[in-house]
Design an enzyme around this catalytic site. Structure first.
Site, PDB file in Angstrom:
ATOM      1  N   ALA A  32     -36.962 -83.969  42.870  1.00 53.92           N
ATOM      2  CA  ALA A  32     -37.213 -82.539  43.708  1.00 53.92           C
ATOM      3  C   ALA A  32     -38.878 -82.395  44.013  1.00 53.92           C
ATOM      4  CB  ALA A  32     -36.783 -81.352  42.741  1.00 53.92           C
ATOM      5  N   THR A  33     -39.182 -81.484  44.642  1.00 53.57           N
ATOM      6  CA  THR A  33     -40.624 -81.348  44.926  1.00 53.57           C
ATOM      7  C   THR A  33     -41.190 -80.913  43.609  1.00 53.57           C
ATOM      8  OG1 THR A  33     -40.040 -80.332  46.951  1.00 53.57           O
ATOM      9  CG2 THR A  33     -42.395 -79.877  46.183  1.00 53.57           C
ATOM     10  N   GLN A  34     -42.262 -81.932  43.345  1.00 54.09           N
ATOM     11  CA  GLN A  34     -43.050 -81.799  42.073  1.00 54.09           C
ATOM     12  C   GLN A  34     -44.412 -81.483  42.433  1.00 54.09           C
ATOM     13  OE1 GLN A  34     -41.698 -81.844  39.185  1.00 54.09           O
ATOM     14  NE2 GLN A  34     -39.581 -82.544  39.839  1.00 54.09           N
ATOM     15  N   SER A  35     -44.837 -81.450  43.720  1.00 50.72           N
ATOM     16  CA  SER A  35     -46.003 -81.104  43.807  1.00 50.72           C
ATOM     17  C   SER A  35     -46.271 -80.784  45.401  1.00 50.72           C
ATOM     18  CB  SER A  35     -47.410 -81.892  43.441  1.00 50.72           C
ATOM     19  OG  SER A  35     -47.054 -83.421  43.910  1.00 50.72           O
TER      20      SER A  35
END
Lengths: 270, 264
Positions: A32-35
């Site tokens: 998933a989007t982690q940053s």
């Protein structure tokens, strides 16, 4: 040759090596989007007597690189609301597509109540409704550990046609105030805006011209001090009469004269 | 699965793959986890009297050292017939992570509204208190990061305050402070509401000391106590301030007052 049915149609091991089926393993982590990757910086907004002024610059940064210099981060919804996006640009574009389909659904399923008046059909989702919707969406996504990496400002009118301004962030946290700013703006622009609108009563006394001036002043301070900002910006004024959105404004009357009076950070000795 | 397609056990390593999940040097998955929580500061306080309950909270919302907003209420009316909550009989205060707080408030409110619709009467505070505990415990392994306090009048008309931890442990009490300044307000409450360390003058020394008899506060005194507690907390805690929202339940309904606190 391997003639077992499991191997039919598969790349030959003696040519390509054994097949790595680990990608089919359901025990691995999902990504998933982690940053955030490509990001937009601050959005600033302030309420005035009959509406809200909101602004954001036209830059999308890739880390410290000024990557895209013509990205519009203000979006209108149903000609009655403006949403300003800070944070990840791809998540902004996802939300933009999502809101487009929402607007289409709404305009079909919600027949205008005053279409016979001849004016443009009145949207059923006002800014307050839309803010609630987006906050719930962001909260649901953070609860799935797959956040939409944005900090939003929603500007428009509420159920009583009073100016409405509220924020929602990637965690689903929401708050409302006479003036709001995301990112660097919360440190650089918010103190300036609070001088003009310390409370709701003061904001209700501001004129449209005053509010626009304050926001422009904030955009200038942000360009001076935020390294990930641009002098080209979008500004929108939302009132009962609709949205006045200008997308290619340039900062005016810049002056770096103040810089030579700054002492204490550099190598100068005096 | 992998073994099924592999025809050469010796060459079973990944020659090429669609799997690009990041790994550490020793082959374990490198997991950088997004932090789903934050702290929005603020403080809450509830006091039960003989025939009333006060639930109060400051109205500041913070992120780190920044003030998000000077008016973000933390005390909510629960279980009215409509969204205006005019006929609500229960108060909920939530402090901690504001997004979880609002999600929790929405859940409890929806449940109380369904109860009212099905049974034709409002939920009692004791029932609502148990239900709130269950809601919190249902998210035991991904908790609502809030300190909840529920207030109302019990079946006998006495003031009732229930306080919770984030995973649903709860207890009925005479008073409770929650949030950022809980540790500052609690000793003040111990002394002024439960009369701790107060002894009858001239009753002796050591074990002979007689504790002052605990009696429920009168409403005006409790209201002054709440304001004093928050004025003290504002002086010593940076996340508390701006405004004091104070709601009082009596048999006649809920009264709300908003008092100014220091905005520095």
């Amino acid at each position: 040759m391997d003639h077992r049915p499991q191997a039919w149609g598969r790349p030959r091991d003696d040519v390509y090596g054994a097949y790595d089926a680990s990608f089919m393993n359901p025990n691995g982590p999902n990504q998933a989007t982690q940053s955030p990757i490509v990001t937009g910086t601050s959005v600033v907004a302030i309420k005035f007597s009959e509406g809200v002024v909101i602004a954001a610059d036209n830059l999308a940064s890739y880390g410290s690189l000024a990557r895209f210099t013509d990205v519009k981060r203000l979006r209108t919804f149903a000609d009655s609301t403006v949403i300003g996006f800070g944070g990840d640009v791809s998540d902004m574009q996802y939300l933009d597509r999502h809101l487009t389909s929402l607007a289409i659904d709404e305009s079909y399923s919600a027949p205008s109540l005053d279409s016979d008046a001849g004016g443009p059909p009145k949207a059923r989702l006002n800014a307050a409704n839309l803010h609630k919707y987006l906050a719930k969406l962001l909260y649901a996504r953070r609860s799935k550990f797959d956040p939409l990496w944005n900090h939003l400002l929603v500007a428009g009118l509420d159920d009583d046609d009073k100016p409405f301004l509220a924020a929602a962030d990637l965690l689903g946290t929401t708050f409302s105030a006479p003036s709001l700013a995301t990112g660097f703006g919360s440190m650089l622009a918010q103190p300036i805006m609070r001088r003009f609108a310390p409370d709701e009563e003061a904001a209700a006394r501001l004129t449209r011209e005053q509010a626009v001036d304050v926001v422009k002043q904030c955009m200038k301070v942000l360009f001076y001090r935020d390294a990930r900002s641009l002098d080209s910006y979008s500004i929108a004024v939302v009132t009962k009469d609709g949205v006045d959105l200008k997308e290619n404004e340039k900062l005016e009357n810049q002056s770096w004269a103040f810089a030579e009076r700054i002492r204490g950070y550099g190598t100068q000795t005096a | 699965m992998a073994a099924m397609f592999s025809q050469n056990p010796v060459m079973n390593g990944p020659n090429y793959s669609f799997s690009d999940a990041p790994r550490t040097a020793n082959g374990e998955f490198r997991e950088h986890r997004f932090n789903p929580y934050s702290d929005n500061g603020g403080s809450t306080l509830a006091i039960a009297g003989a025939d009333f309950t006060i639930v109060a909270g400051d109205t500041r919302s913070t992120s780190g050292y920044s003030i998000n907003s000077r008016y973000t209420p933390k005390v909510f009316k629960i279980g009215g017939t409509t969204s205006s909550q005019d006929d609500a009989t229960i108060l909920l205060s939530v402090v901690g992570f504001a997004a979880d707080g609002e999600a929790l408030r929405d859940r409890l409110d929806a449940i109380c509204k369904i109860y009212r619709y099905r049974h034709g009467k409002p939920m009692s505070v004791t029932a609502c208190a148990k239900r709130l505990s269950t809601i919190l415990y249902q998210k035991r392994f991904f908790p609502y990061y809030v300190h909840a306090i529920l207030g109302g009048l019990d079946e006998e008309g006495k003031g009732a305050v229930f306080s919770y931890d984030p995973v649903g442990s709860y207890e009925r009490e005479q008073c409770r402070a929650g949030g950022a300044a809980a540790s500052l307000i609690t000793p003040f409450l111990d002394n002024q509401v439960n009369f701790k360390n107060q002894y009858v003058p001239g009753s002796g020394t050591g074990h002979d000391l007689k504790e002052r008899e605990v009696v429920p506060l009168v409403r005006r005194d409790a209201e002054i106590l709440v304001k004093d507690a928050f004025d003290g907390a504002v002086e010593r805690h940076i996340e508390v301030g701006d405004g004091l929202q104070m709601m009082t339940i009596t048999k006649d309904g809920i009264e709300e007052v908003l008092l100014p606190l220091k905005r520095d």
